[in-house]
Motif scaffolding. Structure first.
Motif, PDB file in Angstrom:
ATOM      1  N   GLU A   1     -59.221 -50.182 -66.528  1.00 35.52           N
ATOM      2  CA  GLU A   1     -59.364 -48.752 -66.778  1.00 35.52           C
ATOM      3  C   GLU A   1     -59.893 -48.444 -68.172  1.00 35.52           C
ATOM      4  N   MET A   2     -59.922 -49.433 -69.042  1.00 35.54           N
ATOM      5  CA  MET A   2     -60.436 -49.211 -70.399  1.00 35.54           C
ATOM      6  C   MET A   2     -61.874 -49.695 -70.529  1.00 35.54           C
ATOM      7  N   HIS A   3     -62.588 -49.700 -69.395  1.00 35.90           N
ATOM      8  CA  HIS A   3     -63.992 -50.117 -69.423  1.00 35.90           C
ATOM      9  C   HIS A   3     -64.924 -48.960 -69.771  1.00 35.90           C
ATOM     10  N   ALA A   4     -64.391 -48.019 -70.531  1.00 41.06           N
ATOM     11  CA  ALA A   4     -65.253 -46.920 -70.981  1.00 41.06           C
ATOM     12  C   ALA A   4     -66.433 -47.462 -71.779  1.00 41.06           C
ATOM     13  N   TRP A   5     -66.211 -48.558 -72.511  1.00 38.65           N
ATOM     14  CA  TRP A   5     -67.296 -49.139 -73.305  1.00 38.65           C
ATOM     15  C   TRP A   5     -68.410 -49.676 -72.409  1.00 38.65           C
ATOM     16  N   MET A   6     -68.058 -50.096 -71.185  1.00 40.16           N
ATOM     17  CA  MET A   6     -69.078 -50.598 -70.263  1.00 40.16           C
ATOM     18  C   MET A   6     -69.960 -49.450 -69.751  1.00 40.16           C
ATOM     19  N   ILE A   7     -69.395 -48.249 -69.651  1.00 40.74           N
ATOM     20  CA  ILE A   7     -70.206 -47.093 -69.253  1.00 40.74           C
ATOM     21  C   ILE A   7     -71.209 -46.773 -70.354  1.00 40.74           C
ATOM     22  N   LEU A   8     -70.840 -47.056 -71.611  1.00 44.97           N
ATOM     23  CA  LEU A   8     -71.797 -46.875 -72.708  1.00 44.97           C
ATOM     24  C   LEU A   8     -72.961 -47.851 -72.584  1.00 44.97           C
ATOM     25  N   VAL A   9     -72.696 -49.054 -72.083  1.00 46.91           N
ATOM     26  CA  VAL A   9     -73.779 -50.014 -71.827  1.00 46.91           C
ATOM     27  C   VAL A   9     -74.735 -49.433 -70.792  1.00 46.91           C
ATOM     28  N   LEU A  10     -74.170 -48.804 -69.757  1.00 50.38           N
ATOM     29  CA  LEU A  10     -75.000 -48.138 -68.754  1.00 50.38           C
ATOM     30  C   LEU A  10     -75.878 -47.075 -69.420  1.00 50.38           C
ATOM     31  N   GLY A  11     -75.281 -46.227 -70.270  1.00 53.81           N
ATOM     32  CA  GLY A  11     -76.001 -45.119 -70.874  1.00 53.81           C
ATOM     33  C   GLY A  11     -77.046 -45.541 -71.883  1.00 53.81           C
ATOM     34  N   TRP A  12     -76.728 -46.529 -72.725  1.00 50.91           N
ATOM     35  CA  TRP A  12     -77.626 -46.897 -73.815  1.00 50.91           C
ATOM     36  C   TRP A  12     -78.633 -47.984 -73.436  1.00 50.91           C
ATOM     37  N   VAL A  13     -78.240 -48.893 -72.564  1.00 52.20           N
ATOM     38  CA  VAL A  13     -79.115 -50.021 -72.222  1.00 52.20           C
ATOM     39  C   VAL A  13     -79.851 -49.808 -70.906  1.00 52.20           C
ATOM     40  N   PHE A  14     -79.106 -49.409 -69.870  1.00 52.64           N
ATOM     41  CA  PHE A  14     -79.707 -49.381 -68.537  1.00 52.64           C
ATOM     42  C   PHE A  14     -80.323 -48.041 -68.160  1.00 52.64           C
ATOM     43  N   VAL A  15     -79.851 -46.934 -68.728  1.00 48.74           N
ATOM     44  CA  VAL A  15     -80.505 -45.650 -68.437  1.00 48.74           C
ATOM     45  C   VAL A  15     -81.979 -45.678 -68.838  1.00 48.74           C
ATOM     46  N   PRO A  16     -82.330 -46.107 -70.072  1.00 50.52           N
ATOM     47  CA  PRO A  16     -83.764 -46.178 -70.414  1.00 50.52           C
ATOM     48  C   PRO A  16     -84.535 -47.138 -69.512  1.00 50.52           C
ATOM     49  N   PHE A  17     -83.893 -48.255 -69.160  1.00 50.70           N
ATOM     50  CA  PHE A  17     -84.563 -49.255 -68.320  1.00 50.70           C
ATOM     51  C   PHE A  17     -84.831 -48.711 -66.926  1.00 50.70           C
ATOM     52  N   TYR A  18     -83.794 -48.140 -66.290  1.00 50.31           N
ATOM     53  CA  TYR A  18     -83.963 -47.601 -64.941  1.00 50.31           C
ATOM     54  C   TYR A  18     -84.932 -46.424 -64.939  1.00 50.31           C
ATOM     55  N   ASP A  19     -84.898 -45.620 -65.997  1.00 47.19           N
ATOM     56  CA  ASP A  19     -85.814 -44.483 -66.071  1.00 47.19           C
ATOM     57  C   ASP A  19     -87.261 -44.956 -66.196  1.00 47.19           C
ATOM     58  N   ARG A  20     -87.468 -46.012 -66.943  1.00 47.68           N
ATOM     59  CA  ARG A  20     -88.831 -46.514 -67.152  1.00 47.68           C
ATOM     60  C   ARG A  20     -89.432 -47.092 -65.877  1.00 47.68           C
ATOM     61  N   ILE A  21     -88.640 -47.831 -65.105  1.00 46.32           N
ATOM     62  CA  ILE A  21     -89.203 -48.479 -63.908  1.00 46.32           C
ATOM     63  C   ILE A  21     -89.177 -47.562 -62.690  1.00 46.32           C
ATOM     64  N   LYS A  22     -88.540 -46.369 -62.815  1.00 45.95           N
ATOM     65  CA  LYS A  22     -88.576 -45.332 -61.771  1.00 45.95           C
ATOM     66  C   LYS A  22     -88.149 -45.857 -60.398  1.00 45.95           C
ATOM     67  N   ILE A  23     -86.961 -46.472 -60.347  1.00 47.21           N
ATOM     68  CA  ILE A  23     -86.467 -46.979 -59.062  1.00 47.21           C
ATOM     69  C   ILE A  23     -85.622 -45.931 -58.353  1.00 47.21           C
ATOM     70  N   PHE A  24     -85.438 -46.126 -57.053  1.00 46.24           N
ATOM     71  CA  PHE A  24     -84.687 -45.217 -56.192  1.00 46.24           C
ATOM     72  C   PHE A  24     -83.298 -45.788 -55.888  1.00 46.24           C
ATOM     73  N   THR A  25     -83.246 -47.116 -55.681  1.00 45.33           N
ATOM     74  CA  THR A  25     -81.976 -47.799 -55.417  1.00 45.33           C
ATOM     75  C   THR A  25     -81.940 -49.114 -56.191  1.00 45.33           C
ATOM     76  N   MET A  26     -80.770 -49.700 -56.328  1.00 47.81           N
ATOM     77  CA  MET A  26     -80.640 -50.989 -57.001  1.00 47.81           C
ATOM     78  C   MET A  26     -81.347 -52.111 -56.235  1.00 47.81           C
ATOM     79  N   PRO A  27     -81.212 -52.183 -54.920  1.00 49.11           N
ATOM     80  CA  PRO A  27     -81.976 -53.208 -54.201  1.00 49.11           C
ATOM     81  C   PRO A  27     -83.485 -53.068 -54.375  1.00 49.11           C
ATOM     82  N   GLU A  28     -83.975 -51.831 -54.567  1.00 54.78           N
ATOM     83  CA  GLU A  28     -85.403 -51.626 -54.792  1.00 54.78           C
ATOM     84  C   GLU A  28     -85.845 -52.354 -56.060  1.00 54.78           C
ATOM     85  N   PHE A  29     -85.012 -52.335 -57.088  1.00 50.75           N
ATOM     86  CA  PHE A  29     -85.325 -53.065 -58.314  1.00 50.75           C
ATOM     87  C   PHE A  29     -85.471 -54.552 -58.029  1.00 50.75           C
ATOM     88  N   LEU A  30     -84.559 -55.116 -57.225  1.00 51.20           N
ATOM     89  CA  LEU A  30     -84.623 -56.540 -56.930  1.00 51.20           C
ATOM     90  C   LEU A  30     -85.890 -56.908 -56.182  1.00 51.20           C
TER      91      LEU A  30
END
Length: 639
Positions: free
Chosen positions: A91-120
């Motif tokens: 329950e204290m994985h709030a820091w992992m949500i920051l990884v989503l926001g700072w690392v993966f939000v720019p990445f997912y936004d750049r590659i313009k995917i619809f689903t996670m399997p689409e990325f694969l």
């Protein structure tokens, strides 16, 4: 193990004011859904990603309310009652949500995917995409949907204190009516409103859940005589870090295993990532993740600590708790005044409905994006929305069909469902980490790392079903071996009862060969009755634990040894094995194409990096630092 049979309120305590609050809550929900339906949805992005126009408040609220499900409302308080702070790591994985926001939000936004399997598929191959889609859909339907639907049926039935009703002259168990009703009602607004309905209803659901739960925390602490009394009652269970040989939560497994599961859930699972993909831009998506990080700090305080409070009140003789799983419910019925009970029940139902709605929509998005569009690439946007609604309706039907299985096998299934995420996470987390951060990862490496990891995880799940109960007897002996060393007058009767249960378990699983192990337990009981300090009883139980392990290994050999590996340690081993398979296969096969390497983290252009830099300011950094500071302070206090 978490038992789902609980009472959120005592039926006799339900008041007309509570009913009025419940009606007002549903009226507000209906109003929001009607408003959403008036907003035209013309494309699949509108339906599944709210037209990519969601703002930070809706995103953060949706992430939090979607995350809070029956395992929090029922299981987390029960875990607090039994094992104190042991489960707080997740329950204290709030820091992992920051990884989503700072690392993966720019990445997912750049590659313009619809689903996670689409990325694969873009990064590796279509067969890798298909494997992840199948894993995700099966896990959603058979785990998350099943548990949430079953819990919802129990909630509705017990809230109104109704066992059965008459329908067309026939007496029907109200469980079936309430469970099916929950699925149908949630399914209708998900089918009609899509992601927008989920986003906007979450803004209502989240504060309702928080208000009732915070009231329960404050009033509970007051009833227990303050935080100091709770700490004293819980003893060593107040600590987060347990010894490396702890039978359930060794620190080596908890620290690293929880991070693997956390990365999979918060950064790669369609169920969560779909919320940030709905963001209007990187700024809104990141700030939504930061808000979710703040909110994710709360479950320990509003669900787990109330379980610890219930334990303190139980030890003080102020409250009778039938089982650990009834901790949260018993607090609600004994502590909260009229009116607040209605708010808490609204929060319970809000969490269940939000989780279910998110599951329906995410599953439909996976089906449309990863199966239907693949075989019908010429399908119009209108057709995709229609198929999405049909897919959601199908998942609703599958959820209903699964209810009888959950009702018959709920206790057994729920015990093993807790381990499912630890078996799914390693393969998926490894393939994303390698695919995103190592350009040399090849399509073959990604495919075989994911596939073999999933097969091995499911193999372990089968072993859990076959030998989990037997291993549970060994774990119980190990736990009691430590507990008798700190036996007190308050815990004497409780431990005696557990020792008798252990004897019964040995007789059940070793009817002809467990006599010596049973004898050691009986001697431990006699030593405690004689008034010893627990040292002799601990030594006897250690002998019993060793004998049980040896006997089960003799019976089942290597298969039992694999099943007996601590589930968190197995999660780590499986993750490292998946990484190794991916690396070896990648080095043995041709390098990925430049197009495939484009879908890696370090392939961003100068313009894309500049766009990301413009998307945040000092306040985003300050709020992220505050969240990290709270997490660090929490670990320092409860270490």
């Amino acid at each position: 193990m978490t038992n789902l049979s609980f009472l959120p309120v005592a039926a006799g305590d339900w008041h007309v004011l509570d009913t009025s609050i419940l009606i007002a809550f549903f009226a507000a929900m209906v109003g929001i859904i009607v408003w959403v339906l008036k907003q035209r949805e013309e494309t699949s992005q509108d339906y599944f990603l709210a037209g990519r126009k969601a703002k930070w408040l809706e995103i953060g609220s949706s992430i939090f309310s979607s995350n809070i499900g029956s395992e929090h409302l029922v299981g987390l308080a029960g875990a607090g009652f039994v094992s104190g702070m042991a489960m707080a790591h997740w329950e204290m994985h709030a820091w992992m949500i920051l990884v989503l926001g700072w690392v993966f939000v720019p990445f997912y936004d750049r590659i313009k995917i619809f689903t996670m399997p689409e990325f694969l598929e873009h990064r590796f191959s279509s067969r890798t995409r298909t494997v992840l889609s199948m894993i995700s859909l099966v896990s959603y339907i058979l785990t998350k949907v099943a548990v949430t639907v079953y819990s919802g049926g129990v909630v509705f039935g017990t809230v109104f204190g109704i066992d059965s009703i008459e329908i067309m002259g026939r007496t029907v168990d109200f469980f079936w009516v309430s469970a099916i009703g929950l699925v149908v009602i949630t399914g209708i607004y998900t089918i009609l409103g899509g992601m927008k309905a989920i986003m906007y209803t979450s803004v209502l659901q989240t504060p309702v859940l928080l208000i009732g739960s915070v009231a329960l925390l404050v009033l509970g602490l007051n009833a227990a005589g303050g935080w100091g009394n709770v700490v004293e009652a819980c003893g060593d269970n107040i600590h987060l870090i347990r010894p490396h040989d702890d039978p359930e939560f060794p620190w080596t497994g908890v620290v690293f295993g929880s991070m693997i599961i956390g990365f999979w859930y918060w950064c790669t699972d369609q169920y969560v990532v779909q919320r940030v993909l709905s963001g209007k831009n990187q700024t809104q998506a990141r700030r939504g993740a930061i808000l979710a990080g703040y909110l994710k700090l709360l479950p320990v305080f509003i669900f787990l600590i109330p379980g610890m409070i219930a334990f303190a009140l139980f030890k003080q003789g102020k409250m009778d708790v039938e089982s650990s799983d009834a901790a949260f419910a018993t607090l609600v019925s004994h502590i909260l005044p009229i009116g607040f009970r209605g708010i808490v029940v609204c929060g319970l139902l809000a969490a269940l409905m939000s989780s279910l709605a998110s599951l329906f929509n995410s599953s439909a998005a996976l089906f449309v994006g990863d199966f239907y569009k693949k075989y019908k690439p010429e399908a119009s946007e209108k057709n995709l929305v229609i198929v999405g609604r049909i897919a959601t309706g199908t998942i609703v039907l599958l959820g209903i069909l699964w209810i009888p299985v959950m009702k018959v096998f709920s206790n057994v299934l729920y015990e093993y469902l807790q381990a499912v995420q630890g078996l799914l996470a390693p393969a998926i987390a490894s393939v994303f980490i390698m695919g995103v951060f190592w350009k040399r990862t090849t399509p073959a490496g990604g495919y075989w790392g994911l596939t073999i990891g999933f097969i091995l995880g499911m193999f372990r799940l089968v072993l859990n079903v076959m030998y989990g109960a037997k291993n549970g007897v060994v774990i119980q002996a190990a736990k009691l071996k430590d507990r008798v060393l700190s036996i007190t007058a308050d815990s004497h009767i409780d431990i005696m009862g557990k020792l008798e249960t252990l004897k019964q378990g040995i007789a059940e699983h070793l009817p002809n060969a467990g006599g010596e192990a049973q004898m050691q337990v009986q001697k431990a009981i006699e030593a405690l009755k004689a008034g010893g300090d627990g040292t002799q009883a601990s030594e006897l139980l250690a002998k019993s634990e060793t004998l049980l392990s040896q006997l089960f290994v003799q019976q089942h050999g290597l298969l039992y040894r694999i099943a007996a590996i601590n589930w968190l340690h197995f999660c780590i081993i499986l993750f490292l094995l998946c990484i190794a398979i991916t690396v070896v296969v990648s080095l043995m096969t041709a390098a990925p194409t430049p197009q495939q390497q484009h879908y890696t983290y370090f392939s961003a252009t100068k313009e894309e990096r500049e766009e990301t830099r413009r998307s945040w300011n000092k306040w985003d950094i300050i709020h992220s630092a505050i969240i990290l500071g709270i997490v660090i302070a929490f670990y320092a206090y409860f270490w």
